[in-house]
Design a protein around this motif. Sequence first.
Motif, PDB file in Angstrom:
ATOM      1  N   LYS A 144      -2.603   4.641   0.510  1.00 36.42           N
ATOM      2  CA  LYS A 144      -2.757   3.968  -0.775  1.00 36.42           C
ATOM      3  C   LYS A 144      -2.985   4.992  -1.874  1.00 36.42           C
ATOM      4  CE  LYS A 144      -5.255   0.242  -3.090  1.00 36.42           C
ATOM      5  NZ  LYS A 144      -6.241  -0.840  -2.932  1.00 36.42           N
ATOM      6  N   GLN A 145      -3.870   5.967  -1.625  1.00 34.37           N
ATOM      7  CA  GLN A 145      -4.102   7.014  -2.619  1.00 34.37           C
ATOM      8  C   GLN A 145      -2.841   7.837  -2.830  1.00 34.37           C
ATOM      9  OE1 GLN A 145      -6.729  10.373  -1.690  1.00 34.37           O
ATOM     10  NE2 GLN A 145      -7.733  10.070  -3.669  1.00 34.37           N
ATOM     11  N   LEU A 146      -2.130   8.102  -1.757  1.00 34.92           N
ATOM     12  CA  LEU A 146      -0.883   8.845  -1.856  1.00 34.92           C
ATOM     13  C   LEU A 146       0.123   8.100  -2.728  1.00 34.92           C
ATOM     14  CD1 LEU A 146       0.703  10.565   1.245  1.00 34.92           C
ATOM     15  CD2 LEU A 146       2.131   9.466  -0.455  1.00 34.92           C
ATOM     16  N   GLY A 147       0.191   6.784  -2.571  1.00 37.57           N
ATOM     17  CA  GLY A 147       1.092   5.990  -3.392  1.00 37.57           C
ATOM     18  C   GLY A 147       0.722   6.030  -4.864  1.00 37.57           C
ATOM     19  N   LEU A 148      -0.579   5.999  -5.148  1.00 34.41           N
ATOM     20  CA  LEU A 148      -1.028   6.112  -6.535  1.00 34.41           C
ATOM     21  C   LEU A 148      -0.653   7.474  -7.115  1.00 34.41           C
ATOM     22  CD1 LEU A 148      -4.557   4.500  -6.103  1.00 34.41           C
ATOM     23  CD2 LEU A 148      -2.607   3.490  -7.315  1.00 34.41           C
ATOM     24  N   ALA A 149      -0.769   8.510  -6.303  1.00 37.56           N
ATOM     25  CA  ALA A 149      -0.365   9.844  -6.753  1.00 37.56           C
ATOM     26  C   ALA A 149       1.124   9.879  -7.053  1.00 37.56           C
ATOM     27  CB  ALA A 149      -0.726  10.890  -5.695  1.00 37.56           C
ATOM     28  N   ASN A 150       1.910   9.238  -6.214  1.00 35.33           N
ATOM     29  CA  ASN A 150       3.353   9.211  -6.438  1.00 35.33           C
ATOM     30  C   ASN A 150       3.713   8.537  -7.769  1.00 35.33           C
ATOM     31  OD1 ASN A 150       4.381  10.610  -4.268  1.00 35.33           O
ATOM     32  ND2 ASN A 150       4.575   8.810  -2.956  1.00 35.33           N
TER      33      ASN A 150
ATOM     34  N   ASP B 275       0.819  -1.199   0.000  1.00 43.92           N
ATOM     35  CA  ASP B 275       0.000   0.000   0.000  1.00 43.92           C
ATOM     36  C   ASP B 275       0.854   1.250   0.000  1.00 43.92           C
ATOM     37  OD1 ASP B 275      -2.300  -1.514   0.072  1.00 43.92           O
ATOM     38  OD2 ASP B 275      -2.319  -1.600   2.268  1.00 43.92           O
ATOM     39  N   LEU B 276       2.064   1.138   0.545  1.00 46.80           N
ATOM     40  CA  LEU B 276       2.913   2.305   0.648  1.00 46.80           C
ATOM     41  C   LEU B 276       3.935   2.384  -0.483  1.00 46.80           C
ATOM     42  CD1 LEU B 276       3.599   2.369   4.482  1.00 46.80           C
ATOM     43  CD2 LEU B 276       1.723   3.380   3.200  1.00 46.80           C
ATOM     44  N   ASP B 277       3.894   1.411  -1.398  1.00 49.30           N
ATOM     45  CA  ASP B 277       4.839   1.420  -2.508  1.00 49.30           C
ATOM     46  C   ASP B 277       4.610   2.645  -3.375  1.00 49.30           C
ATOM     47  OD1 ASP B 277       6.611   0.851  -4.443  1.00 49.30           O
ATOM     48  OD2 ASP B 277       5.652  -0.982  -5.158  1.00 49.30           O
ATOM     49  N   THR B 278       5.640   3.401  -3.559  1.00 48.69           N
ATOM     50  CA  THR B 278       5.499   4.657  -4.296  1.00 48.69           C
ATOM     51  C   THR B 278       5.883   4.526  -5.755  1.00 48.69           C
ATOM     52  OG1 THR B 278       7.737   5.326  -3.737  1.00 48.69           O
ATOM     53  CG2 THR B 278       5.991   5.964  -2.218  1.00 48.69           C
TER      54      THR B 278
ATOM     55  N   ASN C  18       6.953  21.219  15.764  1.00 46.86           N
ATOM     56  CA  ASN C  18       8.108  20.324  15.833  1.00 46.86           C
ATOM     57  C   ASN C  18       7.765  18.932  16.348  1.00 46.86           C
ATOM     58  OD1 ASN C  18       9.930  22.354  14.904  1.00 46.86           O
ATOM     59  ND2 ASN C  18       9.956  23.240  16.960  1.00 46.86           N
ATOM     60  N   GLU C  19       6.497  18.671  16.568  1.00 48.52           N
ATOM     61  CA  GLU C  19       6.070  17.333  16.986  1.00 48.52           C
ATOM     62  C   GLU C  19       6.088  16.394  15.783  1.00 48.52           C
ATOM     63  OE1 GLU C  19       5.519  16.560  20.088  1.00 48.52           O
ATOM     64  OE2 GLU C  19       5.620  18.613  20.867  1.00 48.52           O
ATOM     65  N   LEU C  20       6.213  15.099  16.056  1.00 50.82           N
ATOM     66  CA  LEU C  20       6.242  14.108  14.985  1.00 50.82           C
ATOM     67  C   LEU C  20       4.838  13.872  14.443  1.00 50.82           C
ATOM     68  CD1 LEU C  20       8.783  11.496  16.390  1.00 50.82           C
ATOM     69  CD2 LEU C  20       9.197  13.356  14.763  1.00 50.82           C
ATOM     70  N   ALA C  21       4.741  13.803  13.118  1.00 48.80           N
ATOM     71  CA  ALA C  21       3.444  13.617  12.477  1.00 48.80           C
ATOM     72  C   ALA C  21       3.398  12.252  11.794  1.00 48.80           C
ATOM     73  CB  ALA C  21       3.185  14.750  11.481  1.00 48.80           C
ATOM     74  N   VAL C  22       3.689  12.206  10.502  1.00 46.83           N
ATOM     75  CA  VAL C  22       3.624  10.961   9.728  1.00 46.83           C
ATOM     76  C   VAL C  22       4.816  10.896   8.785  1.00 46.83           C
ATOM     77  CG1 VAL C  22       1.109  10.766   9.830  1.00 46.83           C
ATOM     78  CG2 VAL C  22       2.177  12.095   7.992  1.00 46.83           C
ATOM     79  N   PRO C  23       5.143   9.707   8.294  1.00 47.12           N
ATOM     80  CA  PRO C  23       6.234   9.612   7.319  1.00 47.12           C
ATOM     81  C   PRO C  23       5.875  10.297   5.997  1.00 47.12           C
ATOM     82  CG  PRO C  23       5.787   7.464   8.314  1.00 47.12           C
ATOM     83  CD  PRO C  23       4.662   8.362   8.697  1.00 47.12           C
ATOM     84  N   ILE C  24       6.852  10.970   5.418  1.00 49.00           N
ATOM     85  CA  ILE C  24       6.701  11.520   4.077  1.00 49.00           C
ATOM     86  C   ILE C  24       7.307  10.519   3.094  1.00 49.00           C
ATOM     87  CG2 ILE C  24       7.468  13.319   2.489  1.00 49.00           C
ATOM     88  CD1 ILE C  24       7.428  15.271   4.832  1.00 49.00           C
ATOM     89  N   ILE C  25       6.544  10.157   2.080  1.00 51.61           N
ATOM     90  CA  ILE C  25       7.010   9.190   1.097  1.00 51.61           C
ATOM     91  C   ILE C  25       7.165   9.903  -0.238  1.00 51.61           C
ATOM     92  CG2 ILE C  25       6.533   7.026  -0.086  1.00 51.61           C
ATOM     93  CD1 ILE C  25       4.954   6.148   2.315  1.00 51.61           C
ATOM     94  N   ALA C  26       8.390  10.086  -0.663  1.00 49.33           N
ATOM     95  CA  ALA C  26       8.675  10.769  -1.923  1.00 49.33           C
ATOM     96  C   ALA C  26       8.478   9.808  -3.084  1.00 49.33           C
ATOM     97  CB  ALA C  26      10.093  11.319  -1.920  1.00 49.33           C
ATOM     98  N   GLU C  27       8.172  10.367  -4.249  1.00 45.18           N
ATOM     99  CA  GLU C  27       7.969   9.535  -5.435  1.00 45.18           C
ATOM    100  C   GLU C  27       9.253   8.833  -5.877  1.00 45.18           C
ATOM    101  OE1 GLU C  27       8.817  13.738  -6.956  1.00 45.18           O
ATOM    102  OE2 GLU C  27       7.745  12.780  -5.287  1.00 45.18           O
ATOM    103  N   THR C  28      10.393   9.304  -5.397  1.00 45.49           N
ATOM    104  CA  THR C  28      11.679   8.695  -5.756  1.00 45.49           C
ATOM    105  C   THR C  28      12.124   7.644  -4.745  1.00 45.49           C
ATOM    106  OG1 THR C  28      12.816  10.486  -4.575  1.00 45.49           O
ATOM    107  CG2 THR C  28      12.444  10.779  -6.948  1.00 45.49           C
ATOM    108  N   MET C  29      11.360   7.431  -3.707  1.00 39.26           N
ATOM    109  CA  MET C  29      11.774   6.544  -2.626  1.00 39.26           C
ATOM    110  C   MET C  29      11.637   5.083  -3.029  1.00 39.26           C
ATOM    111  SD  MET C  29      10.424   6.712   1.330  1.00 39.26           S
ATOM    112  CE  MET C  29      11.159   8.332   1.596  1.00 39.26           C
TER     113      MET C  29
END
Length: 538
Positions: free
Chosen positions: A129-135, A23-26, A181-192
Amino acid sequence: MKTIYKLIAIAFGALAVAACSDDLDTRPEGDTMTEDQKKEIYEQNPEKLEADVLSLYSSMIELLAIEDWYGGQLHFDFGYAAVMLMMDSWGQDMPSEDSSYNWFASSQDMTDRTQTSPLGYFIWNNLYKQLGLANQVIATVPAESEDATSLNFRGQALAVRAFDYLNLVQLYQYTYVGHENELAVPIIAETMTNDEAKNNPRATVAEVYEQILSDLKEAIAILPETGVSGQVNRKVAYGLRARAHLLMQNYDQAYDDAVEAAKGYLPYSIAEVSKPSFNAFNHAWLWGNVISETNDVVLSGIVNFPAHMCSFTGNGYSPGYSGRYINSQLYSRIPDTDVRKGWWATVDEDGQWVAPNVDWTWAITYNGSAYNIAEWEGWQAPYLNVKFGAYNDLYDNATNACDIPLMRVEEMLLIQAEAKGLSQNGSVAEGKAILESFVQTYRDPSYTCTASSKEEFIDAVWFQRRIELWGEGQSWFDIMRLKKPVHRLGTNFESTVAWNLPAEASIFPLIIPEAETNVNPACTNNPIAAAPQAGQTY
């Protein structure tokens, strides 16, 4: 009298937890075609990208997306509209029955904040999953492309990715101001790569917002002003950035973006909302899920938004089993002159169902006989939502193919009012003028904003947002953004889920699913807080 589907709730037993790396595959799978090969094909024929772009929107209405992970069907598994219902259920404005028929009961009682919660996994999977499709689209179309079609597709993907991050950052951490400065979520770049995604720590709130603004800046520059209904265009991107700037208290920028987003759109008129509405894309909608009768969520019968939210449906949980109501205290504050008071039905002193200011009939005809729609559908309690109309405006319609609003021009006008009233280049008086103009023209001709301070003005706008955007997935974000408490005691919430919680309570941020932390050990988690107890004030 109507056909009722007998439903068996699935027990929340042991979960067959699957790793979520897919699901997180970019990146598109490379066993048959490399990225360079895809780029070459798309450069020759950019329309081939269209299928990938359409997947961005089909993922928002995907049916049973986590069925394999869970090992069975879950009737809240029908896309982003279910996330909207979950978020509204956490707050104080949408009571519902606390029963086994309520598939959002664990959101209403806030027991969904665990590492193995199916609802918690559903939200994470839906957005990433939608984010991965966008990537995938972003990785395929270079920013320097000169092809207008390809750039349109890239712009849509950038805006959708920003939408996902904007939701995620508000769900897994407190609001921007004071928590940068609090931790939120991982950022997944399209190049990752996959290996990098599996060793990807949470970014800070500020870093996620930086990514959001970067994506939207580029999207606005390359998107066309208009496009296909249900897809992102430049106006939607402006609207998303207006939301982000409002969260960051960049009021001047929020105002400017909301103005740009609203151009060309017209709010629902008083006449249009004096009957059940909000079921079909129209002149007030910037963005929404466009649903057809052939979509899987519709063919499912009851695994869809109208089945849970439309009190006129002939096929669903609402009404009769788990209706959606308005907080009785909030309802009592709505003036009788406000057309929106008719968005919820009550029972008068004679025991008759009524809704003030409405221009619709209570009658339904079956086999030549007339029945009261409330009795026919089995409405159970006062303050029942009648805001969301049935498909094609037909009572007892078993086809739940209603469109779902994601962004309306009314929200942009409310952002304009709030931002102008709080900005350095504006004033409370200017904000009040915008607010009064909207409400008087489109909802309540007798309305006057009596706020005399910024604090009172914030609450005045918030009150209008609570009414106007009820049921559209905005209420929780406002509670977090404005640092408001959740007050349920003394209302029509059932006693088992009635309590008062302070602003920024420890239970508010969601817990990251173990399906993520198991495969990405660099991703730390939020602390788990005990669920609130009935009748308690914290």
